[in-house]
Design a protein around this motif. Structure first.
Motif, PDB file in Angstrom:
ATOM      1  N   ARG B  56       0.810  -1.221   0.000  1.00  0.00           N
ATOM      2  CA  ARG B  56       0.000   0.000   0.000  1.00  0.00           C
ATOM      3  C   ARG B  56       0.839   1.266   0.000  1.00  0.00           C
ATOM      4  NH1 ARG B  56      -3.197  -3.099   3.602  1.00  0.00           N
ATOM      5  NH2 ARG B  56      -4.573  -4.274   2.239  1.00  0.00           N
ATOM      6  N   ALA B  57       1.676   1.329  -0.992  1.00  0.00           N
ATOM      7  CA  ALA B  57       2.479   2.525  -1.198  1.00  0.00           C
ATOM      8  C   ALA B  57       2.830   2.543  -2.678  1.00  0.00           C
ATOM      9  CB  ALA B  57       3.757   2.468  -0.352  1.00  0.00           C
ATOM     10  N   VAL B  58       3.271   3.700  -3.147  1.00  0.00           N
ATOM     11  CA  VAL B  58       3.687   3.781  -4.545  1.00  0.00           C
ATOM     12  C   VAL B  58       5.199   3.759  -4.589  1.00  0.00           C
ATOM     13  CG1 VAL B  58       3.630   5.145  -6.656  1.00  0.00           C
ATOM     14  CG2 VAL B  58       1.638   5.118  -5.131  1.00  0.00           C
ATOM     15  N   THR B  59       5.733   2.804  -5.335  1.00  0.00           N
ATOM     16  CA  THR B  59       7.175   2.738  -5.546  1.00  0.00           C
ATOM     17  C   THR B  59       7.434   3.150  -6.996  1.00  0.00           C
ATOM     18  OG1 THR B  59       7.313   0.913  -4.001  1.00  0.00           O
ATOM     19  CG2 THR B  59       9.207   1.253  -5.470  1.00  0.00           C
ATOM     20  N   VAL B 195      -1.352  -6.126  -6.423  1.00  0.00           N
ATOM     21  CA  VAL B 195      -0.315  -5.214  -6.884  1.00  0.00           C
ATOM     22  C   VAL B 195      -0.750  -4.682  -8.247  1.00  0.00           C
ATOM     23  CG1 VAL B 195       2.132  -5.015  -7.493  1.00  0.00           C
ATOM     24  CG2 VAL B 195       1.415  -6.625  -5.713  1.00  0.00           C
ATOM     25  N   ILE B 196      -0.501  -3.388  -8.494  1.00  0.00           N
ATOM     26  CA  ILE B 196      -0.736  -2.850  -9.832  1.00  0.00           C
ATOM     27  C   ILE B 196       0.581  -2.301 -10.357  1.00  0.00           C
ATOM     28  CG2 ILE B 196      -2.016  -1.202 -11.242  1.00  0.00           C
ATOM     29  CD1 ILE B 196      -4.172  -1.166  -9.123  1.00  0.00           C
ATOM     30  N   ASP B 218      -2.689   8.290  -6.406  1.00  0.00           N
ATOM     31  CA  ASP B 218      -2.575   8.648  -4.996  1.00  0.00           C
ATOM     32  C   ASP B 218      -3.724   8.058  -4.176  1.00  0.00           C
ATOM     33  OD1 ASP B 218      -0.699  10.014  -3.416  1.00  0.00           O
ATOM     34  OD2 ASP B 218      -2.242  11.523  -2.957  1.00  0.00           O
ATOM     35  N   GLU B 219      -4.932   8.034  -4.789  1.00  0.00           N
ATOM     36  CA  GLU B 219      -6.070   7.432  -4.088  1.00  0.00           C
ATOM     37  C   GLU B 219      -5.935   5.924  -4.013  1.00  0.00           C
ATOM     38  OE1 GLU B 219      -9.670   8.608  -6.032  1.00  0.00           O
ATOM     39  OE2 GLU B 219      -9.126  10.733  -5.842  1.00  0.00           O
ATOM     40  N   LEU B 220      -5.488   5.324  -5.123  1.00  0.00           N
ATOM     41  CA  LEU B 220      -5.426   3.862  -5.204  1.00  0.00           C
ATOM     42  C   LEU B 220      -4.431   3.281  -4.207  1.00  0.00           C
ATOM     43  CD1 LEU B 220      -5.569   3.288  -9.062  1.00  0.00           C
ATOM     44  CD2 LEU B 220      -7.352   2.794  -7.396  1.00  0.00           C
ATOM     45  N   ARG B 221      -3.437   4.065  -3.826  1.00  0.00           N
ATOM     46  CA  ARG B 221      -2.397   3.505  -2.974  1.00  0.00           C
ATOM     47  C   ARG B 221      -2.949   3.122  -1.601  1.00  0.00           C
ATOM     48  NH1 ARG B 221       0.101   7.164   0.833  1.00  0.00           N
ATOM     49  NH2 ARG B 221      -0.480   9.185   0.014  1.00  0.00           N
ATOM     50  N   GLU B 222      -4.111   3.645  -1.278  1.00  0.00           N
ATOM     51  CA  GLU B 222      -4.712   3.238  -0.008  1.00  0.00           C
ATOM     52  C   GLU B 222      -5.097   1.765  -0.027  1.00  0.00           C
ATOM     53  OE1 GLU B 222      -7.946   5.871   0.640  1.00  0.00           O
ATOM     54  OE2 GLU B 222      -6.658   7.633   0.840  1.00  0.00           O
ATOM     55  N   ASN B 223      -5.353   1.237  -1.186  1.00  0.00           N
ATOM     56  CA  ASN B 223      -5.827  -0.135  -1.280  1.00  0.00           C
ATOM     57  C   ASN B 223      -4.874  -1.098  -1.967  1.00  0.00           C
ATOM     58  OD1 ASN B 223      -8.288   0.591  -0.107  1.00  0.00           O
ATOM     59  ND2 ASN B 223      -9.057   1.259  -2.101  1.00  0.00           N
ATOM     60  N   TYR B 224      -3.951  -0.540  -2.742  1.00  0.00           N
ATOM     61  CA  TYR B 224      -3.130  -1.425  -3.562  1.00  0.00           C
ATOM     62  C   TYR B 224      -1.650  -1.101  -3.406  1.00  0.00           C
ATOM     63  CZ  TYR B 224      -7.619  -1.999  -5.879  1.00  0.00           C
ATOM     64  OH  TYR B 224      -8.932  -2.228  -6.140  1.00  0.00           O
ATOM     65  N   SER B 240       5.073   9.134  -5.617  1.00  0.00           N
ATOM     66  CA  SER B 240       5.621   7.938  -4.978  1.00  0.00           C
ATOM     67  C   SER B 240       6.095   8.210  -3.557  1.00  0.00           C
ATOM     68  CB  SER B 240       6.782   7.389  -5.812  1.00  0.00           C
ATOM     69  OG  SER B 240       7.889   8.250  -5.708  1.00  0.00           O
ATOM     70  N   GLN B 241       6.138   7.130  -2.797  1.00  0.00           N
ATOM     71  CA  GLN B 241       6.700   7.210  -1.459  1.00  0.00           C
ATOM     72  C   GLN B 241       8.119   6.659  -1.442  1.00  0.00           C
ATOM     73  OE1 GLN B 241       3.272   5.961  -1.774  1.00  0.00           O
ATOM     74  NE2 GLN B 241       3.005   8.171  -1.688  1.00  0.00           N
ATOM     75  N   ARG B 242       8.358   5.717  -2.334  1.00  0.00           N
ATOM     76  CA  ARG B 242       9.718   5.187  -2.460  1.00  0.00           C
ATOM     77  C   ARG B 242      10.153   5.282  -3.910  1.00  0.00           C
ATOM     78  NH1 ARG B 242      12.118   2.699   1.531  1.00  0.00           N
ATOM     79  NH2 ARG B 242      13.562   1.623   0.154  1.00  0.00           N
ATOM     80  N   THR B 243      11.438   5.486  -4.122  1.00  0.00           N
ATOM     81  CA  THR B 243      11.947   5.623  -5.483  1.00  0.00           C
ATOM     82  C   THR B 243      13.185   4.748  -5.638  1.00  0.00           C
ATOM     83  OG1 THR B 243      11.131   7.874  -5.715  1.00  0.00           O
ATOM     84  CG2 THR B 243      12.923   7.239  -7.172  1.00  0.00           C
ATOM     85  N   ALA B 244      13.276   4.133  -6.811  1.00  0.00           N
ATOM     86  CA  ALA B 244      14.472   3.357  -7.126  1.00  0.00           C
ATOM     87  C   ALA B 244      15.033   3.901  -8.423  1.00  0.00           C
ATOM     88  CB  ALA B 244      14.125   1.874  -7.278  1.00  0.00           C
ATOM     89  N   PHE B 245      16.336   4.174  -8.432  1.00  0.00           N
ATOM     90  CA  PHE B 245      16.981   4.738  -9.619  1.00  0.00           C
ATOM     91  C   PHE B 245      17.767   3.650 -10.344  1.00  0.00           C
ATOM     92  CE2 PHE B 245      20.914   6.782 -11.339  1.00  0.00           C
ATOM     93  CZ  PHE B 245      20.308   7.300 -12.476  1.00  0.00           C
ATOM     94  N   PHE B 246      17.432   3.435 -11.607  1.00  0.00           N
ATOM     95  CA  PHE B 246      18.095   2.428 -12.438  1.00  0.00           C
ATOM     96  C   PHE B 246      19.013   3.127 -13.425  1.00  0.00           C
ATOM     97  CE2 PHE B 246      15.817  -1.657 -11.820  1.00  0.00           C
ATOM     98  CZ  PHE B 246      14.815  -1.223 -10.964  1.00  0.00           C
ATOM     99  N   HIS B 247      20.146   2.477 -13.712  1.00  0.00           N
ATOM    100  CA  HIS B 247      21.024   3.007 -14.742  1.00  0.00           C
ATOM    101  C   HIS B 247      21.789   1.858 -15.385  1.00  0.00           C
ATOM    102  CE1 HIS B 247      23.095   5.910 -17.059  1.00  0.00           C
ATOM    103  NE2 HIS B 247      24.268   5.808 -16.437  1.00  0.00           N
TER     104      HIS B 247
END
Lengths: 456, 278
Positions: B56-59, B195-196, B218-224, B240-247
């Motif tokens: 329940r967070a956006v990555t 998961v979406i 932002d609304e969906l993150r409450e449920n998914y 997002s609440q968490r971020t991952a940086f790819f290179h």
């Protein structure tokens, strides 16, 4: 200020660039015009040839749909029809005995010379024909006129002693003379009919004994050699129908299923590559080779009957399969990957993806490809010659195992008929019927396609 | 339907603990990837990716084009399976269950992990059938009224219902780009996934439609649990609440979004954030 100082130089540079672009533009426009012109010319040439084909076929074929009928009043003369009265059912104790007696009576009726009846009717219509021989007079109606009158009597023996009005076909030679298919200025030796017969025909046409009507016989009769004027296409048409039915039932499901498997499910490997190359090559194999294969496999090996629509249908199925497979694969290949991903992303299995999403989208193209494939098979002649479908068949095939002719083969056979004056228009008429069926099929393809595309 | 309703209840109970976005990893971990590699033929596209994705967070996955962020996203619902010659190594676990295990049915996995694609790709069917498709193939609706309920509630959650309620039988392809993308989100939600995955869901949309989708995320993150790939750093920062940086196929840095954007540890991350690579 600074831009003012720079501007003359930059302006001259830009005008030079413009000039260069303009010089190129002239050339580019010229090229475009040339390609447009070439395209239009190509279309005009193609359309021109199609127009020539249609005009020629229709000009030759339409007269064949007019037939000359001889109106006779037939007197069923008891002196000429010298047979016992027809047996009645109540004279016999059993059905079997009655049937036997009837057959015996029919044989005795068939042994009579019915031409004398026909001849007498014609003489009655033309008192001026007094000194003409029977042979000359009988060259005017078609030879099957006597059978027609005999069948009337067999069906209704009470006609004996009565006079009945009957329309019979004019013979092929008489029709040639009436329609002007033969040069009227040719001498007696080059004419098929004797001078008195020709004169009598003209008299008949003048006094209305012979008149023209629409030739339903061409659509409702089977082929005939002894009575060429009555030759029709029904047998060949039904034979072709049987074959197309077999092609649709076999080639369409097998072809579409093979294409779906190869395109959607088969892993890409050497084997599938090989299969693909072979299918593409098969599409290019001359059709007569398929005829040889059909003769070898279906007739010699499986012992299927010669001349049967079943064998013809199987051969045409083999011929159509590569076309349908290639066209269907092309259609499947054209489906956007986004649609596939959408389906898979929703958790659809591969089969569900194909049947719920890919096939419905490609269905119109598959249908069109299929109908065009079938239309192609419809006109195919060469392979049918090799499996014996060029035999003379004067019957309507009731099952796909009966001997039959096919429309394109009928055209080939009529084209080779010795009575060229009469059969040239007939051949063109048969081509018109074949083209009609093809246009109908293609029209159906276009209609279904546009309807399905609208729905999708 | 019952499944969905149940989920909503559990979520409202858990809402309080979701309030502090910087401590996302204290929360339940939904997805764990360890040492994931991807080869396309002989070319290696991903090198040893290890990451935890909280519930329940956006990555957000960010990084320059070709960095492997989309490739990694597609590993999570095994969409790479459909690409000829793609080989995936390492382990990815959903709730502790290895998704590459031979016992796991990929169809079931994709019902649990929904996906929204870069370009809106509704089926060429009616709006109703688009949303109803997932529940139908997975047998989630017992009858017609069940199905109607799922369709309506999914469209509602995707913020599309009010706009399309009068034309559910019209083709989904006739909607605007932004509406189509929300329809795709509704379609994904209808199966009740946990998961979406979203692969640059706004890259084909105009700024207004983008804002609507971002709000929706932002609304969906409450449920998914949501994983989003984006090429827009602003978007990552916004949603997002968490971020991952790819290179270049490597996972360079990951952490709370705020930290990544204000205080990146790695020099490459810093360069990318400052617009020096990309």
């Amino acid at each position: 200020m600074a831009t003012d100082i720079a501007s003359p130089a930059s302006r001259s540079a830009s005008s030079e660039r413009t000039r260069a672009i303009r010089a190129g533009l002239v050339r580019r426009h010229a090229t475009e015009q040339i390609f447009r012109g070439l395209g239009i010319a190509a279309i005009a040439v193609a359309l021109g040839f199609v127009a020539i084909l249609f005009i020629d076929v229709f000009r030759k074929g339409i007269p064949a749909f007019v037939q000359s009928n001889v109106h006779l009043s037939v007197f069923f003369d008891p002196e000429l029809i010298d047979v016992d009265p027809a047996p009645a059912r109540d004279q016999f104790p059993s059905d079997a005995e009655y049937t036997a007696a009837s057959l015996k009576w029919q044989r005795s009726v068939a042994l009579l010379n019915w031409n004398t009846i026909v001849e007498a009717s014609l003489r009655k219509a033309a008192p001026e024909a007094g000194d003409m021989t029977a042979r000359e007079i009988l060259s005017i109606p078609e030879t099957d006129a006597r059978h027609e009158i005999r069948e009337m009597f067999v069906a209704n023996p009470s006609l004996l002693g009565q006079t009945v009005d009957v329309d019979v076909l004019a013979s092929a030679n008489a029709q040639n003379w009436i329609k002007g298919n033969i040069d009227r200025s040719l001498g007696d030796k080059q004419q098929q009919l004797s001078a008195p017969a020709r004169a009598l025909i003209d008299t008949f046409v003048e006094n209305g004994t012979i008149s023209n009507g629409f030739a339903w016989s061409i659509l409702t009769n089977v082929d005939s050699r002894s009575a060429p004027a009555s030759a029709g296409l029904l047998g060949a048409f039904v034979g072709t129908l049987w074959m197309m039915l077999i092609v649709v039932v076999l080639a369409v499901p097998i072809g579409v299923a093979a294409a779906i498997y190869l395109e959607e499910f088969a892993p890409k490997s050497r084997l599938t590559d090989l299969i693909e190359v072979n299918i593409n090559n098969l599409a290019a194999v001359p059709s007569i080779v398929f005829g040889l294969l059909g003769a070898a496999v279906f007739i010699n090996w499986f012992h299927l009957p010669i001349s049967a629509p079943l064998v013809g249908g199987l051969v045409l199925t083999l011929l159509t399969l590569p076309t349908i497979i290639i066209a269907t694969r092309g259609a499947l290949l054209g489906v956007s990957p986004a649609l596939r991903q959408a389906a898979l992303g929703m958790g659809a299995s591969k089969t569900q993806m194909v049947f719920h999403h890919v096939l419905p989208v490609t269905f119109p193209s598959i249908l069109t490809a299929t109908i065009l494939g079938v239309a192609h098979a419809l006109g195919e002649t060469a392979p049918l010659l090799l499996i014996g479908m060029k035999a003379f068949v004067a019957s309507v095939p009731a099952t796909p195992l009966d001997q039959a002719a096919a429309l394109p083969v009928q055209i080939y056979l009529w084209q080779g008929n010795e009575n060229r004056n009469f059969f040239e228009p007939r051949t063109a008429a048969a081509i018109m019927v074949l083209l009609g069926v093809m246009i109908l099929l293609n029209g159906a393809a276009i209609y279904l396609r546009s309807r399905l595309e609208k729905r999708a | 339907m019952d499944m969905l309703a149940g989920k909503i209840k559990t979520t409202s109970q858990n809402l309080d603990s979701a309030m502090n976005p910087t401590d996302m990893l204290d929360r339940q971990i939904r997805l764990t990837a360890r040492d994931v590699t991807v080869h396309y033929g002989t070319k290696q596209a991903l090198h040893g990716i290890s990451i935890d994705i909280p519930d329940r967070a956006v990555t957000a996955f960010i990084g320059p084009s070709g960095c492997g962020k989309s490739t990694f996203l597609r590993c999570i619902n095994r969409m790479n399976d459909t690409i000829e010659g793609a080989k995936v190594g390492g382990t990815i676990k959903l709730d502790g269950e290895d998704i590459y295990s031979p016992d796991l049915d990929v169809v079931e996995l994709r019902a649990r992990i929904g996906m929204v694609f870069q370009k809106p790709n509704p089926f060429p069917k009616s709006i109703y059938d688009n949303v109803a498709y997932g529940p139908r193939i997975h047998g989630l609706a017992r009858n017609k009224s069940d199905l109607d309920e799922i369709v309506v509630s999914s469209l509602r959650k995707a913020g599309l219902f009010e706009e399309v309620k009068d034309r559910l039988q019209e083709p989904g392809t006739g909607l605007s780009g932004g509406q189509q993308q929300r329809l795709c989100i509704a379609r994904a939600i209808a199966v009740g996934p946990e998961v979406i995955l979203m692969d640059e869901p706004c890259s084909a949309l105009d700024p207004i439609a983008t804002a609507v989708i971002e709000e929706l995320i932002d609304e969906l993150r409450e449920n998914y649990t949501i994983v989003i790939v984006t090429h827009s750093m602003q978007q990552a920062a916004r949603v997002s609440q968490r971020t991952a940086f790819f290179h270049l196929g490597h996972l360079i840095e990951q952490g709370p979004t705020e930290d990544i954007f204000t205080n990146p540890v790695n020099k490459q991350t810093q360069d990318y954030i400052m617009g020096r690579i990309g």
